[in-house]
Design an enzyme around this catalytic site. Sequence first.
Site, PDB file in Angstrom:
ATOM      1  N   LEU A  29       0.818  -1.219   0.000  1.00 16.69           N
ATOM      2  CA  LEU A  29       0.000   0.000   0.000  1.00 16.69           C
ATOM      3  C   LEU A  29       0.857   1.277   0.000  1.00 16.69           C
ATOM      4  O   LEU A  29       0.447   2.299   0.543  1.00 16.69           O
ATOM      5  CB  LEU A  29      -0.970  -0.007   1.195  1.00 16.69           C
ATOM      6  CG  LEU A  29      -2.110  -1.040   1.100  1.00 16.69           C
ATOM      7  CD1 LEU A  29      -2.906  -1.115   2.400  1.00 16.69           C
ATOM      8  CD2 LEU A  29      -3.052  -0.728  -0.059  1.00 16.69           C
ATOM      9  N   SER A  81       4.597   1.843   0.654  1.00 10.42           N
ATOM     10  CA  SER A  81       5.636   2.217   1.610  1.00 10.42           C
ATOM     11  C   SER A  81       6.778   2.983   0.932  1.00 10.42           C
ATOM     12  O   SER A  81       7.275   3.967   1.487  1.00 10.42           O
ATOM     13  CB  SER A  81       6.178   0.986   2.341  1.00 10.42           C
ATOM     14  OG  SER A  81       6.592   0.014   1.431  1.00 10.42           O
ATOM     15  N   ALA A  89       5.726   6.594   0.224  1.00 12.05           N
ATOM     16  CA  ALA A  89       5.565   7.369   1.453  1.00 12.05           C
ATOM     17  C   ALA A  89       6.933   7.721   2.036  1.00 12.05           C
ATOM     18  O   ALA A  89       7.159   8.863   2.465  1.00 12.05           O
ATOM     19  CB  ALA A  89       4.754   6.570   2.468  1.00 12.05           C
ATOM     20  N   ASP A 142       1.168   7.461  -6.505  1.00 14.44           N
ATOM     21  CA  ASP A 142       1.405   7.126  -5.099  1.00 14.44           C
ATOM     22  C   ASP A 142       2.103   8.265  -4.354  1.00 14.44           C
ATOM     23  O   ASP A 142       1.831   8.521  -3.185  1.00 14.44           O
ATOM     24  CB  ASP A 142       2.199   5.809  -4.996  1.00 14.44           C
ATOM     25  CG  ASP A 142       3.351   5.712  -5.985  1.00 14.44           C
ATOM     26  OD1 ASP A 142       3.602   6.686  -6.743  1.00 14.44           O
ATOM     27  OD2 ASP A 142       4.016   4.670  -6.018  1.00 14.44           O
TER      28      ASP A 142
HETATM   29  O1  PMV Z   1       1.793  -1.751  -7.439  1.00 12.90           O
HETATM   30  P1  PMV Z   1       1.251  -0.469  -6.969  1.00 12.90           P
HETATM   31  O2  PMV Z   1       0.206  -0.660  -5.943  1.00 12.90           O
HETATM   32  O3  PMV Z   1       2.296   0.509  -6.563  1.00 12.90           O
HETATM   33  O4  PMV Z   1       0.457   0.223  -8.154  1.00 12.90           O
HETATM   34  C1  PMV Z   1       1.029   0.462  -9.405  1.00 12.90           C
HETATM   35  C2  PMV Z   1       0.023   1.143 -10.264  1.00 12.90           C
HETATM   36  C3  PMV Z   1       0.404   1.213 -11.723  1.00 12.90           C
HETATM   37  O5  PMV Z   1      -0.599   1.993 -12.378  1.00 12.90           O
HETATM   38  C4  PMV Z   1       0.433  -0.165 -12.349  1.00 12.90           C
HETATM   39  C5  PMV Z   1       1.768   1.856 -11.922  1.00 12.90           C
HETATM   40  C6  PMV Z   1       1.808   3.347 -11.670  1.00 12.90           C
HETATM   41  O6  PMV Z   1       2.882   3.835 -11.312  1.00 12.90           O
HETATM   42  O7  PMV Z   1       0.790   4.032 -11.852  1.00 12.90           O
END
Ligand code: PMV
Length: 320
Positions: free
Chosen positions: A105, A107, A110, A151
């Site tokens: 989720l 890390s 963050a 993220d």
């Molecule tokens: O694997 P995660 O939960 O960090 O998600 C990656 C999400 C993607 O769209 C596949 C890649 C991105 O950086 O947006």
Amino acid sequence: MKMSASAPGKLLLLGDHAVVYGRPCLVTAVDLRYRATVETLPGDTVEILTPQLDAPRRVIATAVGSSAPRETAFVEAAVARVFERAGQQTGLRVTTAGPPLSYGLGSSSAITVATVAALAALLDLDLTRAEQFALAYDAVLAVQGTGSGFDLAAALYGGTLYFVTGGKMIEPLTVPHLPLVIGYSGSKVGTVNLVAEVARRREQRPAVIDGIFDVMRHLVEDGRQQLVAGDWSAFGELMNLNQGLLDALGVNTPSLTRLIESARAAGAAGAKLSGAGGGDCMYAVHSGKVDTIAAAISAAGGDVVAVPVHAPGVRLEDAI
Ligand code: PMV
């Protein structure tokens, strides 16, 4: 001098993978907070302590970020970007901390954002959020070569966001309480591998895969309205459509399917994987059946991650 900052993790709601290719996504910050504490040290050595390392890693300030091991790669890349931006390097100790289980989720994002914020404060660099995003995004691209940055935006801004690739748009949304249940399916293939796998499929069939991404854009635009309105049955329907498209992209797994199907059977309006796929988390939307859905996810072999969403973004903390 010592400074500390904490930043939240994230849950990708809609638009996974398509957001790597210029489309939007919806993301909410989750209150699994990661902390970076920085303090100046005499001399020119940067010392990094993370829970994953038995002994601190020491590196000369001018070499920070080059040939970093996996455990300190994001911290070092962040430190290198802030040093560059500040036009100065100092001896430094960076200590990171956070929940031992991250469930995929967010890390790394963050910790990257918390490091940028704490070090900028230590060096008296007054950075806007957009500037912090640019430094953190640069750091992440240097480490993993790919990623949309959604993220990092969640870690910086917190709340729930409409986000477009590379931070072209970052719009905080005013949303009602989000009635989500998060389930962890187990280990996963790394995000970078899954993004590469989707890129390979897109090379083989560009029109088909770009078509899928375009449909996802519509799901996100529609989903944004439903999210703001709190129409969970409409939002759930969009989640289920998104899940079908992620399955078509080849990033679903049997264990994710089990959790998703069990949540739907227990009354969830929608359920889908969240993020790159290949494992990690799924989430379900419910209206009042949270216990039944959580029990169904557990019975199907998932770990229910009871963590608040729409969490606050990065903030400076008292350094202890
Ligand atoms: O694997 P995660 O939960 O960090 O998600 C990656 C999400 C993607 O769209 C596949 C890649 C991105 O950086 O947006």
